[in-house]
Scaffold this motif. Structure first.
Motif, PDB file in Angstrom:
ATOM      1  N   SER A 241     -12.062 -19.281   6.616  1.00  0.00           N
ATOM      2  CA  SER A 241     -11.498 -19.760   7.812  1.00  0.00           C
ATOM      3  C   SER A 241     -11.486 -18.728   8.765  1.00  0.00           C
ATOM      4  CB  SER A 241      -9.781 -20.110   7.588  1.00  0.00           C
ATOM      5  OG  SER A 241      -9.727 -21.023   6.576  1.00  0.00           O
ATOM      6  N   VAL A 242     -11.357 -17.420   8.511  1.00  0.00           N
ATOM      7  CA  VAL A 242     -11.401 -16.278   9.554  1.00  0.00           C
ATOM      8  C   VAL A 242     -12.777 -16.334  10.183  1.00  0.00           C
ATOM      9  CG1 VAL A 242     -11.390 -13.795   9.923  1.00  0.00           C
ATOM     10  CG2 VAL A 242      -9.909 -14.925   8.367  1.00  0.00           C
ATOM     11  N   LYS A 243     -13.889 -16.406   9.387  1.00  0.00           N
ATOM     12  CA  LYS A 243     -15.386 -16.413   9.898  1.00  0.00           C
ATOM     13  C   LYS A 243     -15.461 -17.596  10.773  1.00  0.00           C
ATOM     14  CE  LYS A 243     -17.009 -13.619   6.104  1.00  0.00           C
ATOM     15  NZ  LYS A 243     -15.630 -13.226   5.717  1.00  0.00           N
ATOM     16  N   ILE A 244     -14.839 -18.930  10.385  1.00  0.00           N
ATOM     17  CA  ILE A 244     -14.961 -19.985  11.318  1.00  0.00           C
ATOM     18  C   ILE A 244     -14.137 -19.633  12.425  1.00  0.00           C
ATOM     19  CG2 ILE A 244     -14.284 -22.463  11.448  1.00  0.00           C
ATOM     20  CD1 ILE A 244     -14.494 -22.733   8.424  1.00  0.00           C
ATOM     21  N   LEU A 245     -12.879 -19.491  12.443  1.00  0.00           N
ATOM     22  CA  LEU A 245     -12.301 -19.001  13.749  1.00  0.00           C
ATOM     23  C   LEU A 245     -12.833 -18.116  14.593  1.00  0.00           C
ATOM     24  CD1 LEU A 245      -8.543 -19.121  12.445  1.00  0.00           C
ATOM     25  CD2 LEU A 245      -9.707 -21.007  13.964  1.00  0.00           C
ATOM     26  N   ASP A 246     -13.517 -17.075  13.958  1.00  0.00           N
ATOM     27  CA  ASP A 246     -14.234 -15.800  14.868  1.00  0.00           C
ATOM     28  C   ASP A 246     -15.267 -16.537  15.845  1.00  0.00           C
ATOM     29  OD1 ASP A 246     -14.189 -13.119  15.207  1.00  0.00           O
ATOM     30  OD2 ASP A 246     -16.324 -13.119  14.328  1.00  0.00           O
TER      31      ASP A 246
ATOM     32  N   GLY B 118      -6.680 -12.848   2.786  1.00  0.00           N
ATOM     33  CA  GLY B 118      -6.884 -11.536   2.502  1.00  0.00           C
ATOM     34  C   GLY B 118      -8.560 -11.494   2.291  1.00  0.00           C
ATOM     35  N   GLY B 119      -9.249 -10.518   2.841  1.00  0.00           N
ATOM     36  CA  GLY B 119     -10.772 -10.279   2.637  1.00  0.00           C
ATOM     37  C   GLY B 119     -11.429 -10.885   3.850  1.00  0.00           C
ATOM     38  N   GLY B 120     -10.751 -11.718   4.543  1.00  0.00           N
ATOM     39  CA  GLY B 120     -11.541 -12.564   5.674  1.00  0.00           C
ATOM     40  C   GLY B 120     -12.036 -11.769   6.900  1.00  0.00           C
ATOM     41  N   PHE B 121     -11.544 -10.685   7.064  1.00  0.00           N
ATOM     42  CA  PHE B 121     -11.884  -9.810   8.152  1.00  0.00           C
ATOM     43  C   PHE B 121     -12.756  -8.908   7.556  1.00  0.00           C
ATOM     44  CE2 PHE B 121      -7.493 -11.101   9.648  1.00  0.00           C
ATOM     45  CZ  PHE B 121      -7.747 -11.576  10.831  1.00  0.00           C
ATOM     46  N   GLU B 122     -13.258  -8.635   6.546  1.00  0.00           N
ATOM     47  CA  GLU B 122     -14.083  -7.752   6.022  1.00  0.00           C
ATOM     48  C   GLU B 122     -15.585  -8.060   6.517  1.00  0.00           C
ATOM     49  OE1 GLU B 122     -14.208  -7.340   1.687  1.00  0.00           O
ATOM     50  OE2 GLU B 122     -12.069  -7.078   1.642  1.00  0.00           O
ATOM     51  N   GLY B 123     -16.048  -6.916   6.964  1.00  0.00           N
ATOM     52  CA  GLY B 123     -17.677  -7.350   7.622  1.00  0.00           C
ATOM     53  C   GLY B 123     -17.158  -7.554   9.097  1.00  0.00           C
ATOM     54  N   SER B 124     -16.383  -6.841   9.778  1.00  0.00           N
ATOM     55  CA  SER B 124     -15.993  -6.825  11.084  1.00  0.00           C
ATOM     56  C   SER B 124     -16.319  -7.910  12.102  1.00  0.00           C
ATOM     57  CB  SER B 124     -16.768  -5.564  11.662  1.00  0.00           C
ATOM     58  OG  SER B 124     -16.520  -5.192  13.201  1.00  0.00           O
ATOM     59  N   PRO B 125     -15.520  -8.869  12.104  1.00  0.00           N
ATOM     60  CA  PRO B 125     -15.341  -9.943  12.753  1.00  0.00           C
ATOM     61  C   PRO B 125     -15.461  -9.616  14.362  1.00  0.00           C
ATOM     62  CG  PRO B 125     -12.999  -9.509  12.289  1.00  0.00           C
ATOM     63  CD  PRO B 125     -13.775  -8.546  11.350  1.00  0.00           C
ATOM     64  N   ALA B 126     -16.623  -9.647  14.907  1.00  0.00           N
ATOM     65  CA  ALA B 126     -16.788  -8.968  16.174  1.00  0.00           C
ATOM     66  C   ALA B 126     -16.237  -9.756  17.493  1.00  0.00           C
ATOM     67  CB  ALA B 126     -18.424  -8.913  16.369  1.00  0.00           C
ATOM     68  N   GLN B 127     -16.206 -11.022  17.120  1.00  0.00           N
ATOM     69  CA  GLN B 127     -15.740 -11.917  18.253  1.00  0.00           C
ATOM     70  C   GLN B 127     -14.240 -11.609  18.643  1.00  0.00           C
ATOM     71  OE1 GLN B 127     -18.002 -13.328  20.128  1.00  0.00           O
ATOM     72  NE2 GLN B 127     -19.606 -12.878  18.640  1.00  0.00           N
ATOM     73  N   LEU B 128     -13.500 -11.381  17.617  1.00  0.00           N
ATOM     74  CA  LEU B 128     -12.023 -10.929  17.821  1.00  0.00           C
ATOM     75  C   LEU B 128     -11.927  -9.763  18.993  1.00  0.00           C
ATOM     76  CD1 LEU B 128      -9.139 -11.507  16.920  1.00  0.00           C
ATOM     77  CD2 LEU B 128      -9.229  -9.527  15.160  1.00  0.00           C
ATOM     78  N   ALA B 129     -12.830  -8.938  18.964  1.00  0.00           N
ATOM     79  CA  ALA B 129     -12.885  -7.937  19.971  1.00  0.00           C
ATOM     80  C   ALA B 129     -13.018  -8.331  21.177  1.00  0.00           C
ATOM     81  CB  ALA B 129     -13.594  -6.862  19.618  1.00  0.00           C
ATOM     82  N   THR B 130     -13.591  -9.666  21.449  1.00  0.00           N
ATOM     83  CA  THR B 130     -13.668 -10.192  22.897  1.00  0.00           C
ATOM     84  C   THR B 130     -12.606 -10.679  23.401  1.00  0.00           C
ATOM     85  OG1 THR B 130     -14.033 -12.375  22.082  1.00  0.00           O
ATOM     86  CG2 THR B 130     -16.108 -10.824  22.117  1.00  0.00           C
ATOM     87  N   LEU B 131     -11.320 -10.912  22.800  1.00  0.00           N
ATOM     88  CA  LEU B 131     -10.127 -11.318  23.271  1.00  0.00           C
ATOM     89  C   LEU B 131      -9.315 -10.247  24.080  1.00  0.00           C
ATOM     90  CD1 LEU B 131      -8.863 -13.173  20.104  1.00  0.00           C
ATOM     91  CD2 LEU B 131     -10.125 -14.239  21.946  1.00  0.00           C
ATOM     92  N   ARG B 132      -9.960  -9.781  25.167  1.00  0.00           N
ATOM     93  CA  ARG B 132      -9.608  -8.590  25.877  1.00  0.00           C
ATOM     94  C   ARG B 132      -8.300  -8.856  26.599  1.00  0.00           C
ATOM     95  NH1 ARG B 132     -13.489  -4.492  26.055  1.00  0.00           N
ATOM     96  NH2 ARG B 132     -14.927  -4.773  24.237  1.00  0.00           N
TER      97      ARG B 132
ATOM     98  N   THR C 129      -9.380  -1.730  12.156  1.00  0.00           N
ATOM     99  CA  THR C 129      -9.489  -0.510  12.442  1.00  0.00           C
ATOM    100  C   THR C 129     -10.441  -0.359  13.784  1.00  0.00           C
ATOM    101  OG1 THR C 129      -8.805   0.788  10.357  1.00  0.00           O
ATOM    102  CG2 THR C 129      -9.717   2.075  12.201  1.00  0.00           C
ATOM    103  N   GLN C 130     -11.636  -0.923  13.612  1.00  0.00           N
ATOM    104  CA  GLN C 130     -12.705  -1.063  14.769  1.00  0.00           C
ATOM    105  C   GLN C 130     -12.295  -1.909  15.727  1.00  0.00           C
ATOM    106  OE1 GLN C 130     -15.148   1.088  14.110  1.00  0.00           O
ATOM    107  NE2 GLN C 130     -14.104   1.625  12.538  1.00  0.00           N
TER     108      GLN C 130
END
Length: 503
Positions: free
Chosen positions: A221-226, A247-261, A282-283
Motif C-alpha cells: 500500500s505504501v508503494k501504491i500511495l507513493d 511495517g516494511g513498506g517504507f524500505e527502499g526509500s519512497p522518493a515521492q514522499l519527499a516531494t510533499l514539501r 531518515t533520508q
C-alpha cells in the motif's frame, strides 16, 4: 482539520428552485419557506388573472407563465421531504455543510440521503462518518456529486466501506476538483481497491488532508500511495496511523514522499515501523522542512535504529509537536534526541512516555526543557523516573522555565519517593498556566499520600487555571481527607481530584 467556509459571493438572480435550495441550506424554517411560496403564488395570481383597471375579466392562464410556479412547487416538495428527513435525524444543512455523522442511518435511509444531496447543489462539506450502513451503498448516496462539484470536505470514517465502494471512490475523485479534505479512516476493506483510489488521487491536486487511519494498509500500500504523492503537491496532513501491517513498506526509500514539501502533519503512529523503514525515513523526513507535527509513537521496533533519524530532527525548525512515546528508545537514541531537540525552539507538545531509558537520564534533556519556552504539553508517563529526575524537573520549574506548560503527565513513575514529590509540589506553583497534572500510580500499586499532599493543595491555590489532578491509587489518610474538604469549602473552583480513596 477544521476548514474555512467560503462565503457565497454570488449576487445574481436564480431560478425559483435554486433560490429555495439556498434558503434550505441556510437552515431556514419550513414554515417561512411556505409563507414565501404562498406570497409569490398570490402575486402571480394577481398579475395573471386581474386586469389593471380593476374590472372583472376572464383570462386564460398562460402555460409558459405557469411553469416557474410548477417548478418552484416541485422544488419546495423535494426540499420539504429533505427537511423532514433531516429533522427525523435531528440534523439540518447549515452554511453549505451537511453533517450526518453517527446518525444511525438505516439501509432504507440511503436513497433519501442521495436525494438530500441533490437539494444542496452548492454543498462544500459532507460528513457521513460512523454510519455502518453507508458501506455497500456509497454509489447510491454520492451519485448526486457530478463533475464541477464544489465539495471541499468528505468524511467517511468507520462506514464499513467495501472494496466496491473504494473502486467507486476512485472513479468519483477526478470529479471533485475542489476537494481539500478526504477522510476514509477505519475502513479496512478499502485496501483491496487502493489502486483505484490512488489513481483517483492523482486528479485531486487541491487535496490538503488525506486520512487513512486504520485502513488495513500493507507494505504494498505504501508503494501504491507513493506513486500518487507526486501529484499531491499541496498536501498538508497525511495520516497513515494504526496500520499495523504497513511495517516494511517504507524500505527502499519512497522518493515521492519527499516531494510533499508543504506537509505539516505526518502521523505514523502504530505502524510497526522496521529498522529498514527508519533508515528510509531518515533520508525523507529532514527534507519536509514545513513539518509541524510528527507522530512516530507506538513503534517499538524503532529502538536503537532511530538514532540517526532523531538526530536529524534538527532540520525541522517549524516542528511544534513530537510524539515518540512507546518507541523502546535506548540511551544512544535518547542522547541523539537531546542534542537535536535543542534546535526545536517552537516545540509545544513533547511526549516521551513509556520509554524506560529516561529514568535516571532526564538530565540529558535539561537544556531542551530550559529552551522550550513554548512547551505546553510534556508527557513523561511510565518512564521509570527516579527521585533525582523529579527534583531536577522541580528545579527547572523553579527557575522560571516551562512557564507555558498546560498539561504535565508524570503518572506510573512509582519509584519516586516522598521526598521527590515534596520538592516537586513545593515548586508546582510556578506553573501558572497549568490545567492538568497526572501523578497516578500503576494499576497494581496503592500507596498512602505523604506530607507532600499538603504542599499540593497549597500549590493549587496559586494555580488559577488548574482543573484536573490525576492521583489514582494514592490513598488519603483521615487528616488529609479533612484537608481536602476544607480546601473544597474555601475554594469554590471546579477542580477534579481523582484519587484512590480514603484510608
Amino acid at each position: 482539520m477544521s476548514q474555512t467556509k467560503k462565503k457565497n459571493s454570488s449576487g445574481e438572480e436564480t431560478k425559483p428552485q435554486t433560490s429555495f435550495a439556498n434558503k434550505f441550506f441556510k437552515g431556514s424554517k419550513l414554515r417561512s419557506s411556505k409563507a414565501e411560496s404562498r406570497s409569490e403564488s398570490k402575486d402571480l395570481e394577481t398579475s395573471d388573472c386581474q386586469p389593471s383597471n380593476g374590472t372583472e375579466e376572464t383570462t386564460t392562464p398562460d402555460p409558459a407563465k405557469s411553469q416557474p410556479l410548477s417548478s418552484e412547487m416541485e422544488g419546495e416538495s423535494r426540499a420539504e421531504k429533505n427537511e423532514q428527513f433531516l429533522q427525523k435525524l435531528g440534523k439540518k444543512a447549515v452554511n453549505k455543510c451537511l453533517n450526518l455523522n453517527n446518525c444511525g442511518l438505516r439501509t432504507a435511509d440511503m436513497k433519501e440521503v442521495g436525494e438530500a444531496l441533490k437539494a444542496i447543489p452548492e454543498l462544500e462539506e459532507l460528513n457521513l462518518s460512523w454510519n455502518s450502513k453507508v458501506g455497500g451503498n456509497l454509489p447510491l448516496i454520492l451519485q448526486a456529486l457530478q463533475e464541477g462539484s464544489k465539495l471541499q470536505t468528505l468524511e467517511l470514517v468507520d462506514c464499513a466501506l467495501t472494496s466496491e465502494d473504494g473502486a467507486f471512490m476512485g472513479q468519483l475523485l477526478p470529479m471533485l476538483q475542489s476537494l481539500e479534505v478526504l477522510d476514509l479512516s477505519i475502513n479496512r476493506n478499502i485496501s483491496g481497491s487502493l489502486n483505484r483510489i490512488a489513481q483517483g488521487l492523482k486528479n485531486t491536486s487541491n487535496l490538503k488532508v488525506l486520512k487513512l487511519h486504520s485502513c488495513g494498509l500493507s507494505q504494498d500500500s505504501v508503494k501504491i500511495l507513493d506513486a500518487a504523492f507526486r501529484y499531491l503537491c499541496d498536501l498538508r496532513r497525511l495520516d497513515l496511523s494504526c496500520n499495523k501491517e504497513l511495517g516494511g513498506g517504507f524500505e527502499g526509500s519512497p522518493a515521492q514522499l519527499a516531494t510533499l514539501r508543504h506537509l505539516q502533519v505526518l502521523n505514523l503512529h502504530q505502524c510497526s515501523l522496521t529498522a529498514g523503514d527508519v533508515v528510509s525515513l531518515t533520508q525523507v523526513i529532514p527534507l519536509l522542512s514545513n513539518l509541524q507535527e510528527l507522530d512516530l509513537s507506538a513503534n517499538k521496533k524503532m529502538g536503537i535504529s532511530s538514532e540517526n533519524l532523531l538526530s536529524r530532527l534538527r532540520f525541522l525548525p517549524a516542528l511544534k509537536s513530537l510524539l515518540i512515546n512507546n518507541c523502546a528508545l535506548e540511551n544512544e537514541t535518547l542522547t541523539a534526541l537531546a542534542e537535536a531537540s535543542v534546535h526545536l525552539p517552537g516545540l509545544e507538545i513533547f511526549d516521551l512516555s513509556w520509554n524506560k531509558c529516561i529514568g535516571g537520564n532526564l538530565k540529558l534533556l535539561v537544556e531542551t526543557l530550559q529552551l522550550s519556552a513554548s512547551l505546553q504539553v510534556l508527557g513523561l508517563s511510565s518512564c521509570s523516573l527516579v527521585t533525582e529526575d523529579v527534583t531536577l524537573l522541580a528545579s527547572i520549574i523553579q527557575t522560571g522555565h516551562l512557564a507555558k506548560l498546560q498539561k504535565l503527565d508524570l503518572s506510573y513513575n512509582d519509584s519516586v519517593c516522598g521526598t521527590g514529590w515534596t520538592v516537586f509540589c513545593q515548586n508546582l506553583q510556578f506553573l501558572k498556566e497549568l490545567t492538568e497534572l497526572d501523578i497516578s500510580l500503576r494499576p497494581s500499586n496503592f500507596q498512602n499520600c505523604g506530607q507532600w499532599f499538603g504542599h499540593l493543595l497549597h500549590a493549587m491555590t496559586k494555580l488559577p487555571e488548574i482543573t484536573e489532578i490525576g492521583m489514582k491509587r494514592w490513598v488519603l489518610t483521615a487528616s488529609q481527607e479533612e484537608e481536602l474538604e476544607r480546601f473544597n469549602q474555601d475554594h469554590k473552583r471546579r477542580i477534579h481530584i481523582d484519587h484512590g480513596g480514603f484510608q
